[in-house]
Motif scaffolding. Structure first.
Motif, PDB file in Angstrom:
ATOM      1  N   PRO A 173      -6.879  -4.213   1.943  1.00 41.66           N
ATOM      2  CA  PRO A 173      -6.009  -5.373   2.130  1.00 41.66           C
ATOM      3  C   PRO A 173      -4.842  -5.437   1.141  1.00 41.66           C
ATOM      4  O   PRO A 173      -3.821  -6.073   1.422  1.00 41.66           O
ATOM      5  CB  PRO A 173      -6.951  -6.566   1.905  1.00 41.66           C
ATOM      6  CG  PRO A 173      -8.321  -6.027   2.080  1.00 41.66           C
ATOM      7  CD  PRO A 173      -8.265  -4.609   1.629  1.00 41.66           C
ATOM      8  N   LEU A 174      -4.982  -4.767   0.020  1.00 40.52           N
ATOM      9  CA  LEU A 174      -3.916  -4.789  -0.983  1.00 40.52           C
ATOM     10  C   LEU A 174      -2.744  -3.894  -0.592  1.00 40.52           C
ATOM     11  O   LEU A 174      -1.653  -4.026  -1.146  1.00 40.52           O
ATOM     12  CB  LEU A 174      -4.465  -4.347  -2.345  1.00 40.52           C
ATOM     13  CG  LEU A 174      -5.647  -5.161  -2.899  1.00 40.52           C
ATOM     14  CD1 LEU A 174      -6.035  -4.639  -4.281  1.00 40.52           C
ATOM     15  CD2 LEU A 174      -5.310  -6.641  -2.962  1.00 40.52           C
ATOM     16  N   MET A 175      -2.955  -2.998   0.383  1.00 36.70           N
ATOM     17  CA  MET A 175      -1.913  -2.055   0.767  1.00 36.70           C
ATOM     18  C   MET A 175      -0.801  -2.691   1.602  1.00 36.70           C
ATOM     19  O   MET A 175       0.257  -2.099   1.791  1.00 36.70           O
ATOM     20  CB  MET A 175      -2.520  -0.878   1.524  1.00 36.70           C
ATOM     21  CG  MET A 175      -3.414   0.005   0.670  1.00 36.70           C
ATOM     22  SD  MET A 175      -2.528   0.799  -0.722  1.00 36.70           S
ATOM     23  CE  MET A 175      -2.952  -0.306  -2.074  1.00 36.70           C
ATOM     24  N   CYS A 176      -1.033  -3.894   2.109  1.00 35.90           N
ATOM     25  CA  CYS A 176       0.043  -4.652   2.748  1.00 35.90           C
ATOM     26  C   CYS A 176       0.061  -6.067   2.198  1.00 35.90           C
ATOM     27  O   CYS A 176       1.006  -6.488   1.552  1.00 35.90           O
ATOM     28  CB  CYS A 176      -0.088  -4.675   4.259  1.00 35.90           C
ATOM     29  SG  CYS A 176       1.193  -5.675   5.078  1.00 35.90           S
ATOM     30  N   ALA A 177      -1.044  -6.806   2.406  1.00 34.84           N
ATOM     31  CA  ALA A 177      -1.110  -8.182   1.927  1.00 34.84           C
ATOM     32  C   ALA A 177      -0.877  -8.250   0.419  1.00 34.84           C
ATOM     33  O   ALA A 177      -0.087  -9.061  -0.070  1.00 34.84           O
ATOM     34  CB  ALA A 177      -2.457  -8.800   2.287  1.00 34.84           C
ATOM     35  N   GLY A 178      -1.552  -7.386  -0.320  1.00 31.17           N
ATOM     36  CA  GLY A 178      -1.441  -7.412  -1.777  1.00 31.17           C
ATOM     37  C   GLY A 178      -0.052  -7.079  -2.277  1.00 31.17           C
ATOM     38  O   GLY A 178       0.550  -7.827  -3.054  1.00 31.17           O
ATOM     39  N   ILE A 179       0.490  -5.945  -1.838  1.00 28.62           N
ATOM     40  CA  ILE A 179       1.808  -5.533  -2.331  1.00 28.62           C
ATOM     41  C   ILE A 179       2.903  -6.460  -1.819  1.00 28.62           C
ATOM     42  O   ILE A 179       3.894  -6.712  -2.505  1.00 28.62           O
ATOM     43  CB  ILE A 179       2.111  -4.060  -1.960  1.00 28.62           C
ATOM     44  CG1 ILE A 179       3.439  -3.593  -2.585  1.00 28.62           C
ATOM     45  CG2 ILE A 179       2.120  -3.853  -0.457  1.00 28.62           C
ATOM     46  CD1 ILE A 179       3.506  -3.706  -4.095  1.00 28.62           C
ATOM     47  N   THR A 180       2.724  -7.028  -0.627  1.00 28.82           N
ATOM     48  CA  THR A 180       3.744  -7.926  -0.081  1.00 28.82           C
ATOM     49  C   THR A 180       3.846  -9.200  -0.899  1.00 28.82           C
ATOM     50  O   THR A 180       4.949  -9.633  -1.271  1.00 28.82           O
ATOM     51  CB  THR A 180       3.434  -8.263   1.387  1.00 28.82           C
ATOM     52  OG1 THR A 180       3.458  -7.056   2.148  1.00 28.82           O
ATOM     53  CG2 THR A 180       4.465  -9.212   1.966  1.00 28.82           C
ATOM     54  N   ILE A 181       2.720  -9.842  -1.207  1.00 29.37           N
ATOM     55  CA  ILE A 181       2.786 -11.092  -1.972  1.00 29.37           C
ATOM     56  C   ILE A 181       3.112 -10.812  -3.434  1.00 29.37           C
ATOM     57  O   ILE A 181       3.811 -11.599  -4.089  1.00 29.37           O
ATOM     58  CB  ILE A 181       1.470 -11.897  -1.825  1.00 29.37           C
ATOM     59  CG1 ILE A 181       1.643 -13.314  -2.376  1.00 29.37           C
ATOM     60  CG2 ILE A 181       0.305 -11.188  -2.488  1.00 29.37           C
ATOM     61  CD1 ILE A 181       2.656 -14.150  -1.642  1.00 29.37           C
ATOM     62  N   TYR A 182       2.660  -9.687  -3.958  1.00 25.86           N
ATOM     63  CA  TYR A 182       2.983  -9.316  -5.340  1.00 25.86           C
ATOM     64  C   TYR A 182       4.494  -9.106  -5.485  1.00 25.86           C
ATOM     65  O   TYR A 182       5.114  -9.613  -6.425  1.00 25.86           O
ATOM     66  CB  TYR A 182       2.227  -8.040  -5.709  1.00 25.86           C
ATOM     67  CG  TYR A 182       2.266  -7.665  -7.172  1.00 25.86           C
ATOM     68  CD1 TYR A 182       1.310  -8.152  -8.055  1.00 25.86           C
ATOM     69  CD2 TYR A 182       3.238  -6.787  -7.668  1.00 25.86           C
ATOM     70  CE1 TYR A 182       1.323  -7.782  -9.405  1.00 25.86           C
ATOM     71  CE2 TYR A 182       3.258  -6.420  -8.999  1.00 25.86           C
ATOM     72  CZ  TYR A 182       2.302  -6.922  -9.867  1.00 25.86           C
ATOM     73  OH  TYR A 182       2.324  -6.565 -11.193  1.00 25.86           O
ATOM     74  N   ALA A 183       5.095  -8.389  -4.522  1.00 25.64           N
ATOM     75  CA  ALA A 183       6.537  -8.163  -4.551  1.00 25.64           C
ATOM     76  C   ALA A 183       7.298  -9.467  -4.376  1.00 25.64           C
ATOM     77  O   ALA A 183       8.344  -9.688  -5.015  1.00 25.64           O
ATOM     78  CB  ALA A 183       6.932  -7.167  -3.465  1.00 25.64           C
ATOM     79  N   ALA A 184       6.805 -10.358  -3.507  1.00 21.98           N
ATOM     80  CA  ALA A 184       7.469 -11.648  -3.305  1.00 21.98           C
ATOM     81  C   ALA A 184       7.472 -12.458  -4.593  1.00 21.98           C
ATOM     82  O   ALA A 184       8.479 -13.115  -4.933  1.00 21.98           O
ATOM     83  CB  ALA A 184       6.776 -12.417  -2.189  1.00 21.98           C
ATOM     84  N   LEU A 185       6.367 -12.421  -5.327  1.00 18.79           N
ATOM     85  CA  LEU A 185       6.325 -13.120  -6.615  1.00 18.79           C
ATOM     86  C   LEU A 185       7.317 -12.516  -7.604  1.00 18.79           C
ATOM     87  O   LEU A 185       7.978 -13.236  -8.365  1.00 18.79           O
ATOM     88  CB  LEU A 185       4.902 -13.069  -7.190  1.00 18.79           C
ATOM     89  CG  LEU A 185       3.903 -14.016  -6.522  1.00 18.79           C
ATOM     90  CD1 LEU A 185       2.464 -13.620  -6.877  1.00 18.79           C
ATOM     91  CD2 LEU A 185       4.176 -15.461  -6.932  1.00 18.79           C
ATOM     92  N   LYS A 186       7.446 -11.208  -7.599  1.00 18.77           N
ATOM     93  CA  LYS A 186       8.413 -10.558  -8.479  1.00 18.77           C
ATOM     94  C   LYS A 186       9.845 -10.961  -8.111  1.00 18.77           C
ATOM     95  O   LYS A 186      10.706 -11.124  -8.976  1.00 18.77           O
ATOM     96  CB  LYS A 186       8.262  -9.034  -8.396  1.00 18.77           C
ATOM     97  CG  LYS A 186       6.975  -8.502  -9.003  1.00 18.77           C
ATOM     98  CD  LYS A 186       6.980  -8.620 -10.516  1.00 18.77           C
ATOM     99  CE  LYS A 186       5.757  -7.973 -11.130  1.00 18.77           C
ATOM    100  NZ  LYS A 186       5.787  -8.011 -12.614  1.00 18.77           N
ATOM    101  N   ARG A 187      10.116 -11.125  -6.806  1.00 16.48           N
ATOM    102  CA  ARG A 187      11.455 -11.519  -6.363  1.00 16.48           C
ATOM    103  C   ARG A 187      11.805 -12.948  -6.777  1.00 16.48           C
ATOM    104  O   ARG A 187      12.979 -13.316  -6.811  1.00 16.48           O
ATOM    105  CB  ARG A 187      11.570 -11.378  -4.848  1.00 16.48           C
ATOM    106  CG  ARG A 187      11.623  -9.941  -4.364  1.00 16.48           C
ATOM    107  CD  ARG A 187      12.070  -9.848  -2.920  1.00 16.48           C
ATOM    108  NE  ARG A 187      11.912  -8.498  -2.416  1.00 16.48           N
ATOM    109  CZ  ARG A 187      12.761  -7.498  -2.636  1.00 16.48           C
ATOM    110  NH1 ARG A 187      13.852  -7.720  -3.353  1.00 16.48           N
ATOM    111  NH2 ARG A 187      12.532  -6.292  -2.139  1.00 16.48           N
TER     112      ARG A 187
END
Length: 376
Positions: free
Chosen positions: A170-184
């Motif tokens: 789940p981290l390969m889409c859901a995880g990296i997507t929300i992590y990147a959004a937080l970084k943005r």
């Protein structure tokens, strides 16, 4: 180390839009290009995009039927191409890896591959997750709902020892997507961030990441099961039911907590939009301070209506976010392992993918994952 492989494998394939998956026996694919690696899929997660694609709401995808979905999966390397590249040779047979959808066979020569200026998606020159010419696992080409898959060594992330394949998928889409959004969001420790859809697959991970990043976190949802899941995490984030609490009242409450009296400085520094609902979008915009950031992750078929008054008179920035770079993917996995961040998951065998999809439509929150070990 050689791995003896069977000649065929099982996979769940779409054969038309708006139809269930069919469990088929097909030949095992072969790694043909220098960056190709063949992996045994150990776990594959189901994403909302899998549903959107299956409904025919992504024009041009898949390129052909039958099609195996899942663009977020994890597996074990079993073989290379005959002439492996240096990137492929950096991995060993038996290594466990996480596989995101983007970007398979990046072209190396387009604007993005030559070096994007975006700090969230920038990788080493010669590869970009935004390459317009690349394929995408589970979207334009077959993904993880099959026992073996060919992947690009440049898109992979080594799995930390503390994480299992079911936890990583789940981290390969859901995880990296929300992590990147937080970084943005470009926030500093102590800043306030809101996550709309906080009990969903991305949202409940976002609550965990944001708190561990040192942010003050407000989670918002509008359904019983996701709200219950978000609260059960005990992250310390404030969780709000949008059905019973008005956004304006939440802003006043946050202002009082922060000792602010000026309406322009009450509320959130940034908010992340995960639902496809216009109501959720409008609620989020009301939560923002003047000069706040609205990071949009969801992409409803009819888009969102944006108030020009918010953009002009309140200086709200609206930013889109898709995924992060391969560097950020690895950072996210290590962050997850270090801070014990996990998706709340339910596992199904490959043979029960259609049952998994039925459960997805019940809206219980968290992530649903195919665990290949159940009936392998």
């Amino acid at each position: 180390m050689a791995v003896n492989l069977p000649k065929t494998m099982r996979g769940q394939f779409l054969q038309a839009y708006k139809k269930p998956y069919d469990l088929l026996s097909v030949p095992i694919p072969k790694p043909l290009q220098p960056n190709d690696l063949l992996i045994r899929v150990d776990a594959a997660s189901y994403c909302h995009t899998d549903f959107v694609l299956a409904e025919g709401q992504m024009p041009g995808f898949p390129r052909e039927f039958p099609h195996a979905g899942s663009h977020e999966f994890a597996g074990t390397i079993v073989s290379y191409s005959e002439s492996p590249s240096s990137k492929a040779s950096a991995f060993r047979v038996g290594d466990r890896v996480g596989v995101p959808g983007r970007a398979f066979h990046a072209c190396e020569t387009c604007f993005e591959c030559r070096g994007s200026k975006d700090p969230v998606s920038r990788d080493d020159e010669g590869y970009s997750v935004y390459c317009a010419n690349a394929e995408n696992n589970g979207l334009s080409r077959d993904g993880g709902f099959q026992e073996y898959a060919v992947v690009d060594a440049r898109q992979l992330a080594p799995i930390p020892e503390a994480l299992t394949a079911v936890e990583v998928a789940p981290l390969m889409c859901a995880g990296i997507t929300i992590y990147a959004a937080l970084k943005r969001c470009q926030l500093e420790s102590g800043d306030r961030v809101g996550i709309m859809g906080c009990g969903g697959g991305l949202g409940h991970l976002g609550l965990q990441y944001a708190v561990k990043m040192g942010l003050k976190v407000l989670g918002v949802d509008a359904a019983d099961a996701p709200l219950e899941l978000a609260k059960s995490l005990n992250t310390g984030a404030t969780v709000v039911d949008a059905r019973s609490e008005k956004a304006a009242d939440v802003v006043q409450s946050l202002g009082a907590e922060d000792g602010k009296k000026d309406l322009g400085e009450m509320g959130l520094d940034a908010v992340i939009i995960l639902p496809e609902s216009q109501q959720a979008f409008d609620y989020a915009m009301t939560l923002l301070k003047t000069h706040g950031k609205c990071v949009v992750v969801s992409f409803p078929e009819k888009g969102f209506h944006i108030s020009a008054r918010d953009v002009v008179f309140r200086d709200i920035s609206i930013i889109g976010s898709l995924v992060g770079s391969n560097k950020m993917l690895r950072e996210m996995l290590n962050f997850s392992a270090e801070h014990h961040i996990r998706a709340v998951t339910r596992s199904f065998p490959l043979s029960e993918l259609n049952e998994l999809v039925e459960e997805y439509h019940k809206g219980g929150g968290g992530k649903l994952v195919i665990d290949m070990s159940i009936d392998r």
